[in-house]
Enzyme design. Sequence first.
Site, PDB file in Angstrom:
ATOM      1  CG  HIS A  24      35.656  43.068 -24.924  1.00  0.00           C
ATOM      2  ND1 HIS A  24      34.327  43.353 -24.677  1.00  0.00           N
ATOM      3  CD2 HIS A  24      35.852  43.327 -26.236  1.00  0.00           C
ATOM      4  CE1 HIS A  24      33.754  43.754 -25.805  1.00  0.00           C
ATOM      5  NE2 HIS A  24      34.649  43.755 -26.767  1.00  0.00           N
ATOM      6  CG  ASN A  25      34.552  47.185 -25.276  1.00  0.00           C
ATOM      7  OD1 ASN A  25      35.412  47.381 -26.146  1.00  0.00           O
ATOM      8  ND2 ASN A  25      33.299  46.944 -25.583  1.00  0.00           N
ATOM      9  CD  GLU A  55      38.595  46.191 -27.273  1.00  0.00           C
ATOM     10  OE1 GLU A  55      38.353  46.067 -28.474  1.00  0.00           O
ATOM     11  OE2 GLU A  55      37.843  45.782 -26.373  1.00  0.00           O
ATOM     12  CG  ASP A 101      36.408  51.310 -29.143  1.00  0.00           C
ATOM     13  OD1 ASP A 101      36.786  51.545 -30.292  1.00  0.00           O
ATOM     14  OD2 ASP A 101      35.366  50.683 -28.875  1.00  0.00           O
ATOM     15  CG  HIS A 131      31.364  50.564 -26.965  1.00  0.00           C
ATOM     16  ND1 HIS A 131      32.221  49.989 -27.874  1.00  0.00           N
ATOM     17  CD2 HIS A 131      30.354  49.681 -26.802  1.00  0.00           C
ATOM     18  CE1 HIS A 131      31.737  48.812 -28.234  1.00  0.00           C
ATOM     19  NE2 HIS A 131      30.600  48.593 -27.606  1.00  0.00           N
ATOM     20  CD  GLU A 153      38.028  47.613 -32.290  1.00  0.00           C
ATOM     21  OE1 GLU A 153      37.381  47.525 -33.343  1.00  0.00           O
ATOM     22  OE2 GLU A 153      38.657  46.666 -31.774  1.00  0.00           O
TER      23      GLU A 153
END
Length: 602
Positions: free
Chosen positions: A162-163, A192, A194, A207, A241
């Site tokens: 994640h991230n 992931e 973003d 982020h 994302e």
Amino acid sequence: MIRDEFRGGKINLEKTHKLLEKLDIQCNYVHVKSIFKDNDRLKQGRITIEEFRSIYRIIAHREEIVEIFNTYSGNQKFLVEKNLLQFLIQEQYILDMSQNIAFEIIQKYEPIEEVKRAHRMSFEGFIRYMGSSECLIFKPDCGRVYQDMTQPLNDYFISSSHNTYLISDQLLGPSDLWGYVSALVKGCRCLEIDCWDGSQNEPIVYHGYTLTSKLLFKTVIQAIHKYAFLTSDYPVVLSLENHCSPSQQEVMADTLQSVFGDALLSDMLDDFPDKLPSPEVLKFKVLVRNKKIGTLRETHERKGSNKHEDNPGKEDEIISVAGLPLFKKRKVRKVKVALALSDLVIYTKAERFRSFQHSRLYQQFNESNSIGETEARKLLKLRAHEFVLHTRRFITRIYPKATRTDSSNFNPQEFWNIGCQMVALNFQTPGLPMDLQNGKFLDNGGSGYILKPQFLRDIKTQFNPNKPPNQSDPVTLTIRLISGIQLPPSNHSSSNKADALVILELFGVPNDQTKQQTRVIKRNAFSPRWNETFTFIIQVPELALMRFVVESQGLITGNEFLGQYTLPVLSMNKGYRRVPLFSKMGESLEPASLFIYVWYVR
């Protein structure tokens, strides 16, 4: 050889340490220093050959190994091949019964040539064998890809982060390429990214709405391309994302195609019209996970045409929602998907989760859902069996809730229990959840793909992790925790001491979760002896992980973590085994380990 080292008289601590290593005796400098001090009779910082021999014996000739050797050698100085074979069969459960195996072990580990020629093993050879990788707790067979890799993708647990670009917290911390590189090197297969609009039509990764630093999308993709298949040949999924405008999405599509080339999966594989292809078929492929316009058939028909829109307007309908704790309001764009990027999404289309019933009726085989941990936990409590039936058909990704701004993690086990394929953790945050993640994915050669147990893949499955299984095949696991080997000393010790204890924690379905612990051995990190036996009855061993945690007792400040090791219960070797220890950050603490005896019946 030893005499040569003492030609010039006595030797100091550094030389002593080097000489021990030359003799294949792994040792921790802190422990050598303390033992050296105890044996340096004149306290001049230099020792004689006799003093060296006594240091060698203290470190290498561990009592618990001497006892095993004497049992099988009949208190003789050597083990003959036949005795060694008997030990291997009776204690180590080695089923390859050829006399050859004993011969091979002698050839490999016996340091004294004349003993080796006589097909015997001295105690020196025996300790080298017992300290070798062959006696580790993790089964060597599980250290390579051994599972069936030809099932559809949704039949596997997939190592997911994640991230991935963050290397500290979610609000202020730096974004760094190292996040991607280190996750890939650890076998992570779902990353992931973003993505946001950057200046000069260059998309950036960070982020959003926070103060984390920014990376160029292009640079991230180049780093992933370089490291994608170093650790594993199996497919990498890039979970986007996506907050970019259509024109910058087109730049993203161009970047993905130019950097990955043929490795980027951008069309259906003919043979799989209605089910996901297997990891085997997708070896060395990169898959894009994003929203998608239209059907796979339409994508296929557009192949080769120009997909760049002439006027990808700023379609942003802007709505405000409450944001992260740092910010009062947060703008969220409803992003329109550019056709060029949409057409790169084949088997991993991101689709909003509405309900299990909606998915049952309308969800397509190539659509996957992302569900936040809070909602997923509610569904798990109220509708566990329906959840299992959902993950049997569709790839489901679970991600940490937004309030975890410190990048903390949830316990992934509860979501593996219901068959969630992509349980996404913050790889940059050490601790229990990442220990479980690393332990689970040791299996199947560290490939990042683990075939789910049959009861999580079966059409007619009745499995519910919250209820005891009807047709259980429980395992009775017994572990005798014999001793510790050169454990890391406590930070509060000025020498090499710790008040050592071991906790054995079992993770699995709720019924199997349990922990037991040893007594405390005071002021001994070098060679604590427990000799305590623990038994676990495990209802669903296929999902169970065992975590060994070594601590130093602290009566005022609480216990201090010294090291841990986690692995799947069914990947445990039987017999006398060494449990290698790892630090909180996941680094090896060799030669620190636990010496145990394992047996289990099913």
